[in-house]
Design a protein around this motif. Sequence first.
Motif, mmCIF file in Angstrom:
data_model
loop_
_atom_site.group_PDB
_atom_site.id
_atom_site.type_symbol
_atom_site.label_atom_id
_atom_site.label_comp_id
_atom_site.label_asym_id
_atom_site.label_seq_id
_atom_site.Cartn_x
_atom_site.Cartn_y
_atom_site.Cartn_z
ATOM 1 N N GLU A 89 31.959 30.333 60.709
ATOM 2 C CA GLU A 89 33.093 30.518 60.340
ATOM 3 C C GLU A 89 33.575 30.566 58.820
ATOM 4 O O GLU A 89 34.257 31.487 58.083
ATOM 5 N N PRO A 90 33.121 29.460 58.047
ATOM 6 C CA PRO A 90 33.525 29.239 56.822
ATOM 7 C C PRO A 90 32.611 30.392 55.783
ATOM 8 O O PRO A 90 33.223 30.814 54.826
ATOM 9 N N ILE A 91 31.367 30.636 56.294
ATOM 10 C CA ILE A 91 30.751 31.789 55.482
ATOM 11 C C ILE A 91 31.471 33.039 55.530
ATOM 12 O O ILE A 91 31.621 33.572 54.611
ATOM 13 N N LEU A 92 32.018 33.554 56.918
ATOM 14 C CA LEU A 92 32.500 34.721 56.959
ATOM 15 C C LEU A 92 33.906 34.592 56.361
ATOM 16 O O LEU A 92 34.231 35.867 55.512
ATOM 17 N N SER A 93 34.519 33.652 56.517
ATOM 18 C CA SER A 93 36.021 33.724 55.513
ATOM 19 C C SER A 93 35.756 33.556 53.969
ATOM 20 O O SER A 93 36.515 34.477 53.439
ATOM 21 N N GLY A 94 34.714 32.987 53.696
ATOM 22 C CA GLY A 94 34.361 33.030 52.071
ATOM 23 C C GLY A 94 34.084 34.340 51.642
ATOM 24 O O GLY A 94 34.649 34.864 50.642
ATOM 25 N N LEU A 95 33.409 35.194 52.397
ATOM 26 C CA LEU A 95 33.170 36.749 52.277
ATOM 27 C C LEU A 95 34.334 37.638 52.077
ATOM 28 O O LEU A 95 34.574 38.300 51.228
ATOM 29 N N VAL A 96 35.300 37.232 53.073
ATOM 30 C CA VAL A 96 36.567 38.045 53.205
ATOM 31 C C VAL A 96 37.345 37.886 51.799
ATOM 32 O O VAL A 96 37.686 38.638 51.096
ATOM 33 N N ASP A 97 37.368 36.603 51.448
ATOM 34 C CA ASP A 97 38.013 35.975 50.433
ATOM 35 C C ASP A 97 37.625 36.537 48.965
ATOM 36 O O ASP A 97 38.334 37.234 48.323
ATOM 37 N N GLN A 98 36.217 36.451 49.024
ATOM 38 C CA GLN A 98 35.828 37.378 47.574
ATOM 39 C C GLN A 98 36.176 38.826 47.791
ATOM 40 O O GLN A 98 36.409 39.434 46.591
ATOM 41 N N ALA A 99 36.029 39.531 48.936
ATOM 42 C CA ALA A 99 36.332 40.907 49.095
ATOM 43 C C ALA A 99 37.811 41.117 48.565
ATOM 44 O O ALA A 99 38.335 42.202 47.727
ATOM 45 N N LEU A 100 38.810 40.381 48.962
ATOM 46 C CA LEU A 100 40.111 40.527 48.824
ATOM 47 C C LEU A 100 40.511 40.270 47.141
ATOM 48 O O LEU A 100 41.273 40.887 46.629
ATOM 49 N N GLU A 101 39.919 39.201 46.710
ATOM 50 C CA GLU A 101 39.914 39.012 45.258
ATOM 51 C C GLU A 101 39.517 40.206 44.412
ATOM 52 O O GLU A 101 40.169 40.456 43.431
ATOM 53 N N ALA A 102 38.320 41.018 44.676
ATOM 54 C CA ALA A 102 37.849 41.919 44.097
ATOM 55 C C ALA A 102 38.818 43.108 44.134
ATOM 56 O O ALA A 102 39.092 43.880 43.310
ATOM 57 N N ILE A 103 39.613 43.110 45.219
ATOM 58 C CA ILE A 103 40.450 44.238 45.467
ATOM 59 C C ILE A 103 41.688 44.083 44.834
ATOM 60 O O ILE A 103 42.271 45.017 44.021
ATOM 61 N N ARG A 104 42.319 42.970 44.727
ATOM 62 C CA ARG A 104 43.408 42.529 43.922
ATOM 63 C C ARG A 104 43.209 42.682 42.380
ATOM 64 O O ARG A 104 44.183 42.993 41.598
ATOM 65 N N ALA A 105 41.915 42.410 41.937
ATOM 66 C CA ALA A 105 41.592 42.670 40.280
ATOM 67 C C ALA A 105 41.731 43.820 40.009
ATOM 68 O O ALA A 105 41.739 43.873 38.651
ATOM 69 N N GLY A 106 41.357 44.781 40.847
ATOM 70 C CA GLY A 106 41.438 46.387 40.291
ATOM 71 C C GLY A 106 42.881 46.948 39.999
ATOM 72 O O GLY A 106 43.780 46.511 40.557
ATOM 73 N N ASN A 107 42.978 47.288 38.826
ATOM 74 C CA ASN A 107 43.857 47.734 38.465
ATOM 75 C C ASN A 107 44.205 49.336 38.979
ATOM 76 O O ASN A 107 43.272 49.770 39.350
ATOM 77 N N CYS A 108 45.423 49.833 39.129
ATOM 78 C CA CYS A 108 45.727 51.119 39.672
ATOM 79 C C CYS A 108 46.088 51.989 38.497
ATOM 80 O O CYS A 108 46.504 51.408 37.536
ATOM 81 N N ARG A 109 46.100 53.304 38.671
ATOM 82 C CA ARG A 109 46.687 53.876 37.499
ATOM 83 C C ARG A 109 47.567 55.084 38.188
ATOM 84 O O ARG A 109 47.853 55.178 39.197
#
Length: 308
Positions: free
Chosen positions: A29-49
């Motif tokens: 559970e914590p392994i899967l949750s951590g991977l999802v957290d990383q993915a969401l952080e990367a998505i939020r970090a991207g700027n839009c144009r």
Amino acid sequence: MSHVHRAAARSASVSHAALAASSIAPELEPILSGLVDQALEAIRAGNCRFDGVFGDYAELNSFVRAVTFHEGILLEQGLERLASLSPDLRVIKLSEPLPIVPAALELLERNEWDALEAIHLRSDVHYKMSYSPDLLILDRVARRAIIIDVKRSLSSYQESKLKMLRRKMMAAALTAGDVLHQQGRQGIAEIDIAIIDGSDEQSAQERGVFALREVGELLGLPYAGEAMLKLRAMFAERVQEEMQQLCQRLVTAPAEPDTTTSNECLASDDKDAECEGEVAAAMVAEPMPPIRVGFARGFGAIDPAGRA
């Protein structure tokens, strides 16, 4: 070459065996949750144009495009993390893409895949084409290497495009034995290819296509299929929550146009390079044991102890 894997005994450590329960083990559970957290952080970090068509909703469009890109990366990371939990599996990091030598394409043009058993080609000859697998996993017990390409979904893939991908993977498999041999990975008896459908909709193991739920059979890890489905479901839930908040924010207070560019918004989930090759080849100069290449097949039924 036969596409039926020889039975391979699988030893399992206590911690590894504990993960073989029918339901997702608490340890995952914590392994899967951590991977999802990383993915969401990367998505939020991207700027839009700014986009003249979407206007104030360009942010929503960019978010969706970033999600589709990072979902593929998330699935790759999930498979890699699960494989690392097994004492028998090792994820191989390649310094360069696998070469596709002209002789490999020539052999595939003139022969059926089954007829190429024990053929291995040199990887240091002239070539222009190459293939970068998403994952290259070595099963040290079964003496088997698996070249894996992870797709977010195969539903939009035309059969011709899928056939082209499969052909590139086959050609790369014919030189992969030499590449691994030069890296000191001797004793490999099989090199298989597998395409993972992350949407869990398509399965055709006789053609090297595995649904997401079947990765446990592919890797011989009884918990992997269920864990990957859980990972995707967790990601979907978080993404939909983010989209709901974003939509509410856009409706109540539309954002000002943002003219910054972002590689994240424009990233493609197809990282394969396209180029043309020339016909030339040579067999491996140094003696090597026969290596069987073929479509990956599952280990079949897996008992609770984690053995095929």
